[in-house]
Design a protein around this motif. Structure first.
Motif, PDB file in Angstrom:
ATOM      1  N   ALA A 182      66.400  26.606  16.978  1.00 51.18           N
ATOM      2  CA  ALA A 182      66.205  27.006  15.588  1.00 51.18           C
ATOM      3  C   ALA A 182      65.632  25.841  14.794  1.00 51.18           C
ATOM      4  CB  ALA A 182      67.522  27.474  14.966  1.00 51.18           C
ATOM      5  N   ALA A 183      64.896  26.166  13.757  1.00 56.58           N
ATOM      6  CA  ALA A 183      64.324  25.156  12.860  1.00 56.58           C
ATOM      7  C   ALA A 183      64.136  25.781  11.493  1.00 56.58           C
ATOM      8  CB  ALA A 183      62.998  24.630  13.408  1.00 56.58           C
ATOM      9  N   VAL A 184      64.124  24.935  10.463  1.00 58.05           N
ATOM     10  CA  VAL A 184      63.935  25.425   9.104  1.00 58.05           C
ATOM     11  C   VAL A 184      63.274  24.335   8.271  1.00 58.05           C
ATOM     12  CG1 VAL A 184      66.258  24.698   8.394  1.00 58.05           C
ATOM     13  CG2 VAL A 184      65.067  26.465   7.091  1.00 58.05           C
ATOM     14  N   GLU A 185      62.413  24.721   7.365  1.00 55.67           N
ATOM     15  CA  GLU A 185      61.824  23.819   6.382  1.00 55.67           C
ATOM     16  C   GLU A 185      61.944  24.479   5.018  1.00 55.67           C
ATOM     17  OE1 GLU A 185      58.441  21.531   7.024  1.00 55.67           O
ATOM     18  OE2 GLU A 185      58.586  21.502   9.222  1.00 55.67           O
TER      19      GLU A 185
ATOM     20  N   LEU B 192      54.470  25.615  -0.302  1.00 51.03           N
ATOM     21  CA  LEU B 192      55.363  26.283  -1.246  1.00 51.03           C
ATOM     22  C   LEU B 192      56.024  27.482  -0.562  1.00 51.03           C
ATOM     23  CD1 LEU B 192      53.266  26.184  -4.546  1.00 51.03           C
ATOM     24  CD2 LEU B 192      54.912  24.536  -3.656  1.00 51.03           C
ATOM     25  N   ALA B 193      56.854  27.182   0.410  1.00 49.24           N
ATOM     26  CA  ALA B 193      57.498  28.231   1.195  1.00 49.24           C
ATOM     27  C   ALA B 193      58.727  27.664   1.878  1.00 49.24           C
ATOM     28  CB  ALA B 193      56.538  28.795   2.236  1.00 49.24           C
ATOM     29  N   THR B 194      59.740  28.513   2.042  1.00 45.76           N
ATOM     30  CA  THR B 194      60.905  28.216   2.874  1.00 45.76           C
ATOM     31  C   THR B 194      60.888  29.179   4.052  1.00 45.76           C
ATOM     32  OG1 THR B 194      62.287  27.382   1.085  1.00 45.76           O
ATOM     33  CG2 THR B 194      63.420  28.242   3.031  1.00 45.76           C
ATOM     34  N   VAL B 195      60.910  28.617   5.244  1.00 43.94           N
ATOM     35  CA  VAL B 195      60.914  29.428   6.458  1.00 43.94           C
ATOM     36  C   VAL B 195      61.901  28.833   7.440  1.00 43.94           C
ATOM     37  CG1 VAL B 195      59.585  30.249   8.436  1.00 43.94           C
ATOM     38  CG2 VAL B 195      58.510  30.173   6.186  1.00 43.94           C
ATOM     39  N   GLY B 196      62.821  29.657   7.924  1.00 44.23           N
ATOM     40  CA  GLY B 196      63.720  29.276   9.002  1.00 44.23           C
ATOM     41  C   GLY B 196      63.625  30.304  10.112  1.00 44.23           C
ATOM     42  N   LEU B 197      63.497  29.856  11.343  1.00 41.12           N
ATOM     43  CA  LEU B 197      63.319  30.763  12.477  1.00 41.12           C
ATOM     44  C   LEU B 197      64.208  30.347  13.633  1.00 41.12           C
ATOM     45  CD1 LEU B 197      59.413  31.013  12.422  1.00 41.12           C
ATOM     46  CD2 LEU B 197      61.000  32.813  11.745  1.00 41.12           C
TER      47      LEU B 197
ATOM     48  N   LEU C 166      64.085  35.650  11.591  1.00 36.23           N
ATOM     49  CA  LEU C 166      63.875  34.950  10.324  1.00 36.23           C
ATOM     50  C   LEU C 166      65.243  34.675   9.708  1.00 36.23           C
ATOM     51  CD1 LEU C 166      61.922  33.909   8.125  1.00 36.23           C
ATOM     52  CD2 LEU C 166      61.938  36.212   7.150  1.00 36.23           C
ATOM     53  N   THR C 167      65.650  33.394   9.672  1.00 36.29           N
ATOM     54  CA  THR C 167      66.990  33.024   9.198  1.00 36.29           C
ATOM     55  C   THR C 167      67.001  32.531   7.760  1.00 36.29           C
ATOM     56  OG1 THR C 167      66.693  30.786  10.086  1.00 36.29           O
ATOM     57  CG2 THR C 167      67.709  32.436  11.540  1.00 36.29           C
ATOM     58  N   HIS C 168      65.890  31.983   7.267  1.00 37.40           N
ATOM     59  CA  HIS C 168      65.808  31.459   5.908  1.00 37.40           C
ATOM     60  C   HIS C 168      64.471  31.879   5.305  1.00 37.40           C
ATOM     61  CE1 HIS C 168      68.688  28.780   7.908  1.00 37.40           C
ATOM     62  NE2 HIS C 168      69.183  28.487   6.704  1.00 37.40           N
ATOM     63  N   SER C 169      64.484  32.157   4.026  1.00 36.80           N
ATOM     64  CA  SER C 169      63.242  32.453   3.323  1.00 36.80           C
ATOM     65  C   SER C 169      63.388  32.035   1.866  1.00 36.80           C
ATOM     66  CB  SER C 169      62.908  33.952   3.404  1.00 36.80           C
ATOM     67  OG  SER C 169      63.881  34.711   2.698  1.00 36.80           O
ATOM     68  N   GLY C 170      62.297  31.693   1.264  1.00 34.91           N
ATOM     69  CA  GLY C 170      62.308  31.321  -0.148  1.00 34.91           C
ATOM     70  C   GLY C 170      60.890  31.128  -0.640  1.00 34.91           C
ATOM     71  N   TYR C 171      60.678  31.339  -1.919  1.00 32.04           N
ATOM     72  CA  TYR C 171      59.328  31.223  -2.486  1.00 32.04           C
ATOM     73  C   TYR C 171      59.428  30.919  -3.972  1.00 32.04           C
ATOM     74  CZ  TYR C 171      59.710  35.743  -4.883  1.00 32.04           C
ATOM     75  OH  TYR C 171      60.077  36.757  -5.729  1.00 32.04           O
ATOM     76  N   TRP C 172      58.308  30.492  -4.540  1.00 30.69           N
ATOM     77  CA  TRP C 172      58.194  30.313  -5.985  1.00 30.69           C
ATOM     78  C   TRP C 172      57.407  31.488  -6.536  1.00 30.69           C
ATOM     79  CZ3 TRP C 172      56.836  24.416  -6.793  1.00 30.69           C
ATOM     80  CH2 TRP C 172      58.022  23.662  -6.563  1.00 30.69           C
ATOM     81  N   PRO C 173      57.976  32.203  -7.505  1.00 28.61           N
ATOM     82  CA  PRO C 173      57.252  33.346  -8.076  1.00 28.61           C
ATOM     83  C   PRO C 173      55.952  32.916  -8.741  1.00 28.61           C
ATOM     84  CG  PRO C 173      59.570  33.375  -8.699  1.00 28.61           C
ATOM     85  CD  PRO C 173      59.299  32.025  -8.092  1.00 28.61           C
ATOM     86  N   ARG C 174      55.125  33.906  -8.996  1.00 30.79           N
ATOM     87  CA  ARG C 174      53.822  33.665  -9.622  1.00 30.79           C
ATOM     88  C   ARG C 174      53.995  32.980 -10.975  1.00 30.79           C
ATOM     89  NH1 ARG C 174      48.725  36.372  -9.126  1.00 30.79           N
ATOM     90  NH2 ARG C 174      47.472  36.214 -11.015  1.00 30.79           N
TER      91      ARG C 174
ATOM     92  N   MET D 145      57.190  26.515  16.320  1.00 29.04           N
ATOM     93  CA  MET D 145      56.996  25.673  17.494  1.00 29.04           C
ATOM     94  C   MET D 145      58.088  24.614  17.607  1.00 29.04           C
ATOM     95  SD  MET D 145      54.626  27.113  19.043  1.00 29.04           S
ATOM     96  CE  MET D 145      54.379  25.939  20.361  1.00 29.04           C
ATOM     97  N   GLU D 146      58.631  24.175  16.474  1.00 33.70           N
ATOM     98  CA  GLU D 146      59.763  23.249  16.546  1.00 33.70           C
ATOM     99  C   GLU D 146      60.980  23.958  17.122  1.00 33.70           C
ATOM    100  OE1 GLU D 146      62.095  19.982  16.508  1.00 33.70           O
ATOM    101  OE2 GLU D 146      59.910  20.095  16.254  1.00 33.70           O
ATOM    102  N   ALA D 147      61.223  25.208  16.696  1.00 32.58           N
ATOM    103  CA  ALA D 147      62.324  25.978  17.258  1.00 32.58           C
ATOM    104  C   ALA D 147      62.115  26.208  18.752  1.00 32.58           C
ATOM    105  CB  ALA D 147      62.452  27.313  16.528  1.00 32.58           C
ATOM    106  N   LEU D 148      60.879  26.475  19.138  1.00 34.93           N
ATOM    107  CA  LEU D 148      60.583  26.717  20.550  1.00 34.93           C
ATOM    108  C   LEU D 148      60.733  25.428  21.353  1.00 34.93           C
ATOM    109  CD1 LEU D 148      59.646  29.096  22.329  1.00 34.93           C
ATOM    110  CD2 LEU D 148      57.312  28.255  22.069  1.00 34.93           C
ATOM    111  N   ARG D 149      60.366  24.294  20.762  1.00 33.78           N
ATOM    112  CA  ARG D 149      60.527  23.017  21.453  1.00 33.78           C
ATOM    113  C   ARG D 149      62.007  22.733  21.717  1.00 33.78           C
ATOM    114  NH1 ARG D 149      57.059  18.220  20.218  1.00 33.78           N
ATOM    115  NH2 ARG D 149      56.869  19.114  18.134  1.00 33.78           N
ATOM    116  N   ARG D 150      62.845  23.058  20.736  1.00 37.17           N
ATOM    117  CA  ARG D 150      64.282  22.843  20.908  1.00 37.17           C
ATOM    118  C   ARG D 150      64.873  23.814  21.933  1.00 37.17           C
ATOM    119  NH1 ARG D 150      65.939  22.070  14.473  1.00 37.17           N
ATOM    120  NH2 ARG D 150      64.719  20.140  14.157  1.00 37.17           N
ATOM    121  N   ALA D 151      64.332  25.012  21.995  1.00 32.94           N
ATOM    122  CA  ALA D 151      64.807  25.982  22.991  1.00 32.94           C
ATOM    123  C   ALA D 151      64.351  25.615  24.392  1.00 32.94           C
ATOM    124  CB  ALA D 151      64.318  27.381  22.628  1.00 32.94           C
TER     125      ALA D 151
END
Length: 670
Positions: free
Chosen positions: A442-445, A455-460, A514-522, A550-556
């Protein structure tokens, strides 16, 4: 009017196209029987087909028999073009499997019969070339029962086999051995017939046996076998009568919603797309707008039919509509693709499952100025055969193709030269491997947290899944936590990113969550001017997702799997000794050999990359008497050094290089 969509299938050189010619001649569609060697056959219309004497593309031609319109589809026999056969199977009502009386059951014969039985397509068997020297009709019949299906029954006998005088005689009620064999076979699938046989002292009436034979053949439970010669015409009349008697026909109808399948796409003289389609319910009409839905499509596409032609008595004629049961050509569908469903997807037939291509090669133009034209031409070829898998490397300006074999490579080379005027060369053919996750990673930024410049939050999270399950995308976040377009950008990009794993191979059989998500509205400045620097866009998620995944896949971690073939080698028993160390050197895994008399049979698995070498070595080790069959079986972990494939993307495994290629300057993205 009734119709029957009939496929002719065979191993290469079994006489499939010659049989098609003889059927058309007997039906009065053509005046003379064309010859494959002379390039004068009706269905081999491509110049390359006539030159090589093999069928490359499926072709449709129509004839009538006993009030039934038969749309006959001649399919390729060479294993390099198995994808063309796969697309045809889904539109067939019945099939004739052609087997050579000389060569008997061959590798491709077994692959085709397995597919026909799996899809429960009613099938007749025609043992061809009974007039050729070496024809062994009784032996081939035994091979059919042993290696294809035990539910076969010979419908006639052959006299003077192996000579030009070879002739066939149909069995009748006056042949007690035939009646007994037929009764034994049919009663294994029919309890009522078995009860009638036990209760009746005189046996089951022959008329009832014939009726039950037709019923069980239409249910793909039994397979009548006919003998003959396409070259002389012997036995073809009996086969033609059997097609009308034993295979299922359908009446034309327009009831229900329109539902059909596109099994072939070609381009006309002006470059326009022409779709070959079979309708299963309802109908489509000229000037009608239809919905097209392909594998993986969410929304589908629309197109307007500008013209329809249907096949009739050896030619194709203009029509106003294409009703259920018929096959026709549709023009005007500019976005159509092979495999598309027309209209209602509920009527779509079961798909066949042949092996995927396991080889890959880089194609290079001989003239540098042809690079652009080559890309367009390969795009057109991919429309006609999606499994050639055009893979473009923007970094090296190279194009790779997925292939089934060397003959297919030669055909592509000749097609590019003849139809597009582009001379090309190929690099060495390599094997296509797969990657599967070895564990969970797993990885998240997070948005506005270094080192994330987007300008995005993504965790996978990546987890292994069952073999053959493909890729599944899940969400642990609420669907309404951010706009659906941003969610979809993550999912689509994740699927695309997995086309190249840690070692460069496609990653499959995994679950991505998809474990984390986040964004800045318009955000807007004064006067409602959109401020991109303060607002999340789909591009932010598309750019960040590869880094996180790819970071999550590298850890797996991943395991690389190579394709393996199931092989069967028949050879003299005294030559087995020298073969054993060769199999070990080729990393083959043989099973215990079976010896019968002076012959020996060895079965096992061998890496796909070593099959060609085994084919070359076997004759020399067996005094030329060894026979090898092989077909794709599965994937297994690579034994030895792990093969790598060069990446064709911006390489998210190298963060610095990826960001340099993605951003104009690495300064936090703002």
């Amino acid at each position: 009017m009734h119709t029957l969509n009939l496929g002719i299938l065979a191993h290469v050189d079994a006489g499939k196209t010659s049989l098609t010619e003889r059927l058309l001649h007997n039906a009065g569609v053509i005046d003379t029987v064309g010859r494959v060697d002379d390039g004068s056959t009706q269905t081999d219309s491509l110049a390359l087909e006539r030159q090589r004497g093999i069928t490359i593309k499926s072709a449709v031609v129509s004839f009538a028999v006993d009030g039934v319109t038969v749309n006959l589809i001649d399919t390729p026999g060479h294993p390099d073009f198995i994808a063309e056969v796969e697309r045809v199977l889904g539109v067939l009502d019945g099939a004739v499997l052609v087997v050579s009386a000389v060569e008997g059951v061959q590798a491709q014969t077994r692959i085709l019969m397995r597919a026909l039985r799996r899809l429960r397509i009613p099938t007749l068997v025609f043992v061809n070339k009974t007039d050729r020297r070496g024809a062994r009709c009784d032996g081939v019949l035994a091979d059919l029962a042993r290696r294809l299906s035990p539910s076969v029954v010979a419908m006639g006998s052959v006299g003077d086999a192996g000579t030009r005088r070879a002739r066939t005689r149909a069995f009748t009620a006056g042949d007690p051995a035939f009646v007994t064999a037929l009764t034994d076979l049919l009663t294994t699938h029919d309890d009522d017939l078995l009860a009638a046989y036990v209760d009746g002292a005189a046996g089951v009436p022959y008329g009832r046996l014939r009726e039950r034979l037709a019923a069980q053949t239409r249910r793909a439970l039994v397979h009548p076998v006919y003998f003959g010669s396409a070259a002389t015409g012997a036995g073809v009349a009996e086969l033609t009568a059997a097609v009308a008697e034993f295979l299922p026909v359908s009446g034309l109808g327009v009831e229900g919603p329109a539902s059909g399948t596109v099994f072939k796409v070609e381009r006309g003289p002006a470059g326009e797309k022409i779709a070959y389609a079979r309708m299963f319910s309802g109908q489509v009409r000229t000037r009608e707008r239809v919905r097209l839905l392909g594998d993986g499509d969410q929304e589908g596409r629309e197109g307007k039919i500008s013209a329809i032609t249907v096949f009739d008595n050896g030619t194709d004629v203009r029509g106003d509509a294409l009703p259920a049961g018929r096959i026709g050509r549709l023009r005007g569908l500019h976005t159509v693709r092979i495999g598309d469903t027309i209209g209602n997807a509920a009527g779509r037939p079961a798909r066949s499952h042949f092996a995927p291509p396991t080889l890959e090669t880089v194609v290079t133009p001989c003239r540098r100025e042809d690079r652009g034209a080559l890309h367009i031409a390969l795009g057109h070829l991919a429309e006609q055969d999606p499994l050639i898998g055009v893979r473009r490397d923007e970094v090296r300006q190279e194009v790779s193709l997925s292939l089934y074999g060397e003959v297919q490579k030669e055909v592509i080379q000749a097609t590019l030269a003849d139809e597009y005027g582009i001379e090309v060369g190929f690099r060495e053919t390599t094997t296509i491997c797969l990657e599967r996750p070895a564990g969970t990673g797993a990885a998240v930024e997070f948005i506005d947290v270094e080192p994330n410049p987007f300008l995005a939050t993504v965790g996978l999270r990546v987890e292994p899944a069952a073999f053959g399950s493909g890729v599944e995308f899940r969400r642990e976040v609420e669907l309404g936590s951010m706009p659906y377009s941003l969610m979809r950008a993550v999912e689509d990009t994740a699927t695309e990113t997995l086309s190249q794993g840690i070692h460069g191979w496609r990653v499959t059989d995994c679950t991505v969550t998809l474990t984390h998500s986040g964004y800045w509205p318009r955000q807007s400045h004064a006067h409602a001017v959109f401020d991109k620097s303060m607002s999340s866009t789909a591009g932010d998620f598309r750019n960040l997702t590869p880094l996180v995944l790819m970071e999550a896949l590298r850890r797996a971690g991943t395991t690389v799997y190579e394709p393996v073939h199931r092989f069967r080698a028949e050879l003299p028993a005294d030559t087995l000794g020298p073969l054993v160390p060769v199999l070990a050197r080729l990393h083959a895994v043989p099973e215990p050999p079976v010896t019968e008399g002076g012959a020996c049979t060895v079965e096992g698995v061998v890496p796909a990359a070593r099959v060609h070498e085994l084919q070359q070595l076997l004759p020399g080790m067996t005094r030329g008497e060894g026979v090898l069959e092989s077909a794709f079986a599965d994937y297994r972990p690579v034994d030895g050094p792990v093969p790598h494939r060069s990446r064709t993307d911006r390489d998210p495994l190298n963060r610095k290089e990826y960001l340099l290629r993605t951003l104009r300057r690495v300064d936090g993205g703002r």
